[in-house]
Design a protein around this motif. Sequence first.
Motif, PDB file in Angstrom:
ATOM      1  N   MET A  27       0.141   7.054  -5.476  1.00  0.00           N
ATOM      2  CA  MET A  27       0.000   5.400  -4.571  1.00  0.00           C
ATOM      3  C   MET A  27      -1.932   5.604  -4.346  1.00  0.00           C
ATOM      4  O   MET A  27      -2.206   4.463  -4.283  1.00  0.00           O
ATOM      5  CB  MET A  27      -0.371   5.811  -2.807  1.00  0.00           C
ATOM      6  N   GLY A  28      -2.301   6.934  -5.386  1.00  0.00           N
ATOM      7  CA  GLY A  28      -3.523   7.262  -5.886  1.00  0.00           C
ATOM      8  C   GLY A  28      -4.650   6.664  -4.409  1.00  0.00           C
ATOM      9  O   GLY A  28      -4.274   7.780  -3.804  1.00  0.00           O
TER      10      GLY A  28
ATOM     11  N   ILE B 223       6.175   3.532   8.160  1.00  0.00           N
ATOM     12  CA  ILE B 223       6.058   4.090   7.189  1.00  0.00           C
ATOM     13  C   ILE B 223       4.934   4.977   6.941  1.00  0.00           C
ATOM     14  O   ILE B 223       5.048   6.264   6.449  1.00  0.00           O
ATOM     15  CB  ILE B 223       4.988   2.751   6.073  1.00  0.00           C
ATOM     16  N   GLU B 224       3.690   5.259   8.022  1.00  0.00           N
ATOM     17  CA  GLU B 224       3.259   6.222   7.806  1.00  0.00           C
ATOM     18  C   GLU B 224       4.287   7.800   8.208  1.00  0.00           C
ATOM     19  O   GLU B 224       2.919   8.758   7.824  1.00  0.00           O
ATOM     20  CB  GLU B 224       2.049   5.985   8.677  1.00  0.00           C
ATOM     21  N   GLN B 225       5.321   7.040   8.934  1.00  0.00           N
ATOM     22  CA  GLN B 225       5.446   8.626   9.822  1.00  0.00           C
ATOM     23  C   GLN B 225       6.253   9.328   8.548  1.00  0.00           C
ATOM     24  O   GLN B 225       6.175   9.820   8.720  1.00  0.00           O
ATOM     25  CB  GLN B 225       6.092   8.553  10.681  1.00  0.00           C
TER      26      GLN B 225
ATOM     27  N   VAL C  48       1.107   0.485   1.886  1.00  0.00           N
ATOM     28  CA  VAL C  48       1.966   0.784   3.308  1.00  0.00           C
ATOM     29  C   VAL C  48       1.578  -0.174   3.549  1.00  0.00           C
ATOM     30  O   VAL C  48       2.514  -1.419   4.181  1.00  0.00           O
ATOM     31  CB  VAL C  48       1.040   1.999   3.931  1.00  0.00           C
ATOM     32  N   GLY C  49       0.421  -1.482   3.667  1.00  0.00           N
ATOM     33  CA  GLY C  49       0.225  -2.162   4.211  1.00  0.00           C
ATOM     34  C   GLY C  49       1.216  -4.037   3.385  1.00  0.00           C
ATOM     35  O   GLY C  49       1.708  -4.777   4.243  1.00  0.00           O
ATOM     36  N   GLN C  50       1.136  -3.489   2.284  1.00  0.00           N
ATOM     37  CA  GLN C  50       1.815  -4.152   1.350  1.00  0.00           C
ATOM     38  C   GLN C  50       3.624  -4.191   1.825  1.00  0.00           C
ATOM     39  O   GLN C  50       4.935  -4.984   2.053  1.00  0.00           O
ATOM     40  CB  GLN C  50       1.540  -4.470  -0.453  1.00  0.00           C
ATOM     41  N   LEU C  51       3.947  -3.686   1.731  1.00  0.00           N
ATOM     42  CA  LEU C  51       5.329  -2.598   1.821  1.00  0.00           C
ATOM     43  C   LEU C  51       5.561  -2.877   3.300  1.00  0.00           C
ATOM     44  O   LEU C  51       7.184  -3.213   3.911  1.00  0.00           O
ATOM     45  CB  LEU C  51       5.312  -0.991   2.069  1.00  0.00           C
TER      46      LEU C  51
END
Length: 665
Positions: free
Chosen positions: A184-185, A206-208, A192-195
């Motif tokens: 992801m760099g 997603i962050e979890q 994360v927002g796109q997913l």
Amino acid sequence: MKKLIGVLLIVFVTMLTGCNKEPAPQDRFAAYIKLWNEQKFDQMYDYLSSSAKKSISKKEFTSRYEKIYQDLQITGLKVNFKKPKKDKKADGGKTSYSFNAKMNSVAGPISFSYKANLKEEEKDNKKNWYIDWNTGFIFPKMEKGDKIGLSTISPERGEIVDRNGNGLAVNGDVLEVGVVPGKMGDKKAQVVGQLAKLLDIPTKQIEQELGASWVKPGLFVPLRKIPLDDRKLVNQLMSIQSVTTKDVPARIYPYKEAAAQLVGYVGSITADDLKKLESKGYTAQDLVGKRGLEQVFDEQLKGQTGVKITIKKKDGSEDVLAEKPVENGKTVKLTIDAELQASLYDEMKGDAGSSAAMNPMTGETLALVSSPSFDPNQASLGFSASEWKALQDNKKMPLTTRFKQTYAPGSVMKPITASIALENKAITPGQSIAINGLKWQKSKSWGGYYVTRVHEASPVNLEKAFIYSDNIYFAQAALKIGRTTFIDGLKKFGFEKEWDYAFPLEKPTIGSLGSEISLADSGYGQGQIQMNIVNLMAAYTPLVNSGNMIKPILLASDKKSQVLQEKVMTPDAAATIGPMLRKVVTDPGGTARAANIPGYPLAGKTGTAEIKQKQGELGTQNGWFIAYNPQKPNLMIAMMVENVEKSGGSKVPVEKVTKVFKMWK
């Protein structure tokens, strides 16, 4: 006196000798075996020799037995030791006994024989016999340092197929979508927002997932599974930096919404499911049927998990203790024609209702449709929170299985009433009765309640009553039949009975019929009469089977053309009513005239059931139509569409059913 004292002295010495008698080794070992059968492991430890206790603590001894027996699901434990009739104490304070052990495990029966060595030891100034325990007591080939291995092989779930072998629920693959964090760099927030948007997953979730303890920069972190055929979504996902996918096994439902309510779907087993199913061999890793036939036939479809119990040796080798081979699930073949199922679903065009098809000669169910519906593929993979909310909030209730539910049948009930009336001579086919106006009541005792009809005609005989669907005629017929006789007649058609059918159905009910008004209303399918669409089709089978009602079936393995009720209609009644239902379609004034197909003669009956609290108010209407070809009776179709009061009443299902007949004639 001296003689008495002597006797007492002998008795005292004998008692003293008995009290000081050393325990017999066979009795000690028998006591140990008893505790073992009772699985009182902590008390068993007290019987161990000093040298045995040095090799294992009481806590380790107890917990090891408990864990092994729990992990292997040991039941039916029976350890046998045949006590010798005489003590044969070995010289030097040692002896040995053989015993047999049998038990059931998750992998099948386990049995073994072993020899126990006992030694005499003195503890607290008392001599007793103790067991020289070792790991061979657990299982003979088990040595110190060995471990118990438990491995499973999941069975392949059986498929659900239609009469032609077309898959309704099959095993296939889906795409598991995830990210490799290290790729992801500096665009983590953007990715994360796109997913979150494309996969309909909260950003926090997603962050979890990315923050889990096991996650490393180069590891694939799965986020969601999606169908392989969703190419647009796949292309969008693959354009995102760090996103990757892989094929994983999954349950696939090729006919999607068209068969969702019938077939159902599978999902992960819950804690509540496991409590109910653990005794049947289910584990926390299993998938289970969540609704529909996936749930009804879950045990048959699931198969049996293969299990192997081994002793893992220190040198890497294994000794097999017990093994149960894997048994794949069995295929469930239905009488359903998947293409006809899809045609009926498509023709309903999302309208709320149900539709079904049957071969009235054999009883084979050819379609069972509930509309609107949902995608079982997505249900099996897991709905997102927003997807689930949309289904729950949908006023048309797409999660409801309508073909299993009962509804007021309206005028499609009239052939049933007519057959009961003809059998009991409450009416005769050619007899005409005068009915004036569009409303009628038996007497002023009915107060403000009237039976109403749409078409005004007088006089009216049975044929005209069918053609115009005259409520007043059939209300009067029900009153002439009488409450008790009418109820008895309905019960012959299966009312108030649980039906032996592969898909659980709500039973058809009559209601109380406690008044003349309720009896009259029931004669034309209102009142408290309730039927499901399968009951309705079965009730029409006597019309093409000389009065015999054929049992509806859903499994291809079920016997065809079973008679559920002999002469539920008299042959004369069936021969009389059938041609009249043909007139309902062919007569210019017939309520089903829109179903008149040149070269393909249909007979049928329309119905409009009003759903309202009291007479005079505006309620909703359910439109019904059921039809078949009397010259070639291999296909009967029934349909109910809800809320047709503003769209044409029963004309709505008539047009839909007719289109399907044109495709399948």
